[in-house]
Motif scaffolding. Structure first.
Motif, short mmCIF file in Angstrom:
data_model
loop_
_atom_site.label_atom_id
_atom_site.label_comp_id
_atom_site.label_asym_id
_atom_site.label_seq_id
_atom_site.Cartn_x
_atom_site.Cartn_y
_atom_site.Cartn_z
N LEU A 107 0.83 -1.20 0.00
CA LEU A 107 0.00 0.00 0.00
C LEU A 107 0.87 1.26 0.00
O LEU A 107 0.63 2.20 -0.77
CB LEU A 107 -0.94 0.00 1.21
CG LEU A 107 -1.85 1.21 1.37
CD1 LEU A 107 -2.66 1.48 0.11
CD2 LEU A 107 -2.77 1.04 2.58
N ARG A 108 1.90 1.27 0.83
CA ARG A 108 2.78 2.45 0.82
C ARG A 108 3.53 2.56 -0.51
O ARG A 108 3.85 3.67 -0.95
CB ARG A 108 3.77 2.42 1.98
CG ARG A 108 4.56 3.74 1.99
CD ARG A 108 5.52 3.95 3.12
NE ARG A 108 6.02 5.32 3.03
CZ ARG A 108 7.31 5.65 2.90
NH1 ARG A 108 8.24 4.71 2.91
NH2 ARG A 108 7.66 6.90 2.79
N MET A 109 3.83 1.44 -1.14
CA MET A 109 4.46 1.48 -2.45
C MET A 109 3.63 2.31 -3.42
O MET A 109 4.15 3.19 -4.13
CB MET A 109 4.62 0.06 -2.99
CG MET A 109 5.16 -0.06 -4.40
SD MET A 109 5.05 -1.77 -4.97
CE MET A 109 3.25 -1.95 -5.16
N VAL A 110 2.33 2.08 -3.43
CA VAL A 110 1.44 2.84 -4.31
C VAL A 110 1.39 4.31 -3.88
O VAL A 110 1.44 5.23 -4.71
CB VAL A 110 0.02 2.23 -4.31
CG1 VAL A 110 -0.93 3.06 -5.17
CG2 VAL A 110 0.06 0.80 -4.82
N LEU A 111 1.33 4.55 -2.56
CA LEU A 111 1.29 5.92 -2.06
C LEU A 111 2.59 6.66 -2.37
O LEU A 111 2.58 7.86 -2.64
CB LEU A 111 1.01 5.92 -0.56
CG LEU A 111 -0.34 5.33 -0.13
CD1 LEU A 111 -0.45 5.33 1.39
CD2 LEU A 111 -1.51 6.08 -0.76
N ARG A 112 3.71 5.94 -2.32
CA ARG A 112 4.99 6.56 -2.66
C ARG A 112 5.01 6.97 -4.14
O ARG A 112 5.47 8.06 -4.49
CB ARG A 112 6.15 5.61 -2.34
CG ARG A 112 6.51 5.56 -0.87
CD ARG A 112 7.58 4.52 -0.56
NE ARG A 112 8.82 4.74 -1.31
CZ ARG A 112 9.91 4.01 -1.15
NH1 ARG A 112 9.92 3.00 -0.28
NH2 ARG A 112 11.00 4.27 -1.86
N ILE A 113 4.52 6.09 -5.00
CA ILE A 113 4.45 6.45 -6.42
C ILE A 113 3.54 7.66 -6.59
O ILE A 113 3.84 8.58 -7.36
CB ILE A 113 3.93 5.26 -7.25
CG1 ILE A 113 4.92 4.09 -7.19
CG2 ILE A 113 3.72 5.68 -8.72
CD1 ILE A 113 4.41 2.82 -7.84
N GLY A 114 2.42 7.68 -5.85
CA GLY A 114 1.50 8.79 -5.91
C GLY A 114 2.07 10.09 -5.37
O GLY A 114 1.50 11.16 -5.60
N GLY A 115 3.18 10.00 -4.63
CA GLY A 115 3.85 11.21 -4.15
C GLY A 115 5.02 11.62 -5.03
O GLY A 115 5.71 12.59 -4.73
N GLY A 116 5.26 10.83 -6.11
CA GLY A 116 6.34 11.15 -7.03
C GLY A 116 7.63 10.40 -6.80
O GLY A 116 8.63 10.66 -7.48
N ASP A 117 7.64 9.46 -5.86
CA ASP A 117 8.85 8.71 -5.53
C ASP A 117 9.10 7.63 -6.59
O ASP A 117 8.44 6.59 -6.61
CB ASP A 117 8.71 8.08 -4.15
CG ASP A 117 9.98 7.38 -3.68
OD1 ASP A 117 10.91 7.20 -4.50
OD2 ASP A 117 10.04 7.01 -2.49
#
Length: 352
Positions: A107-117
């Motif tokens: 889940l954080r992987m997706v959120l990280r992508i969504g933050g530009g990481d």
């Protein structure tokens, strides 16, 4: 199309809530992270003593209690278990080893992508590769054996324990450790975090949202239902971070992340593979725990112990990168997961 509305709405709500929790005080790109939050809770309970990751995360309590309430309301609370509990504990621990190598759950992987990481994109590739290895095991007949019906006390055990611990944390805080700096010191207000967990727990229980299930089902059955939830989280997170001024594309300087692509990849291979064998991602394991599944409760306990082990023995990565001990642990985890995959292949048509 109607079938997809619920999962898309659920993904959108999770993305929006995740951004809001960061705005309210959670660490960057960590509105939700099951692995990180369980690690922080292990620290709060003094199972590990890393001073920067000790906080009893209300979001975890909310997720389990929300799933419990939703399953009771829908008459889907069905206590069951007994499916290779020790192997599930071990796999849960090694999923945590992989997640703390990458610094985040699926889940954080997706959120990280969504933050530009962009480091998380490499993690996504590793996660997908791990899922394919798990799918191969399923094709070959992998099974952790059948589950059995259990009593209500067994099914409610871990949710009740979490509720009691939360109460103790609120009213007798001296019993727990609190970080004074680092990610463990960064948190949204308690009741906002609890409410967020409750909302997401209810929605995830009703829609069966699962990060690993989206890719697994797309590969196995050409079913894109869960993958739509995955995509909705990403889309809303991107939009929400842009509005909040927190969308920063790049590799360097991302919050609570490192830039070692190889170990980001391999850590998430271990996570994806282990989660397929377990039947769901860390978020899904919490939701199933709320539904009375003691096998998932054992998996969650394995994750908590795995998180404590990672910090007590120097396996967890930091912003500076992975540790040598962590690299060795990921390789051992991949080997053990391979052994579990091979030794639990069932003959077609045999009783399980």
């Amino acid at each position: 199309m109607k079938r997809f509305i619920g999962i898309i709405v659920t993904g959108g709500v999770i993305g929006a809530v995740a951004v809001l929790l960061v705005v309210l005080g959670n660490p960057g790109n960590m509105g939700f992270c099951i692995a990180c939050f369980l690690r922080d809770m292990a620290g709060a309970m003094k199972l590990q003593t890393a001073p920067v990751v000790q906080y009893f995360r209300p979001e975890i309590v909310g997720l389990v209690l929300g799933a419990l309430a939703a399953s009771l309301a829908a008459r889907e609370f069905q206590p069951r278990g007994g499916s290779s509990p020790l192997l599930r504990f071990v796999l849960g621990a090694f999923v945590m080893v992989g997640a703390l190598m990458f610094l985040g759950c699926p889940l954080r992987m997706v959120l990280r992508i969504g933050g530009g990481d962009l480091n998380a994109v490499i993690g996504l590739l590793g996660f997908s590769a791990g899922i394919l290895l798990g799918v191969l095991a399923l094709h070959k007949g992998f099974s952790l054996k059948r589950t059995y019906s259990l009593g209500y006390a067994e099914g409610a055990g871990l949710p009740v324990v979490l509720l009691l611990l939360f109460g103790a944390w609120l009213f007798v805080p001296a019993l727990f450790a609190f970080s004074k700096e680092g990610p463990g010191s960064m948190a949204a207000p308690v009741w906002a975090a609890l409410a967020a967990g409750l909302v997401v727990g209810v929605l995830a229980q009703r829609t069966r949202l699962c990060m690993v299930g989206g890719i697994r089902d797309a590969v196995l059955f050409r079913d894109f239902y869960l993958l739509c939830g995955f995509a909705a989280i990403l889309a809303v997170t991107l939009i929400g971070n842009a509005i909040a001024g927190k969308l920063v594309f790049g590799i360097e300087g991302q919050p609570i992340a490192h830039t070692d692509g190889l170990w980001n990849f391999l850590g998430m291979v271990l996570v994806g593979w282990g989660c397929v064998l377990l039947g769901g991602c860390p978020l899904r394991q919490l939701i199933l725990t709320g539904e009375g599944n003691s096998d998932s409760a054992v998996t969650v306990l394995g994750m908590i112990v795995g998180a404590a082990f990672c910090h007590n023995f120097g396996l967890a990565s930091s912003a500076e990168g992975p540790t040598f001990n962590g690299q060795v642990a990921v390789i051992i985890g991949l080997l053990i997961t391979a052994v579990i995959s091979v030794t639990n292949l069932q003959k077609r048509g045999s009783a399980t």
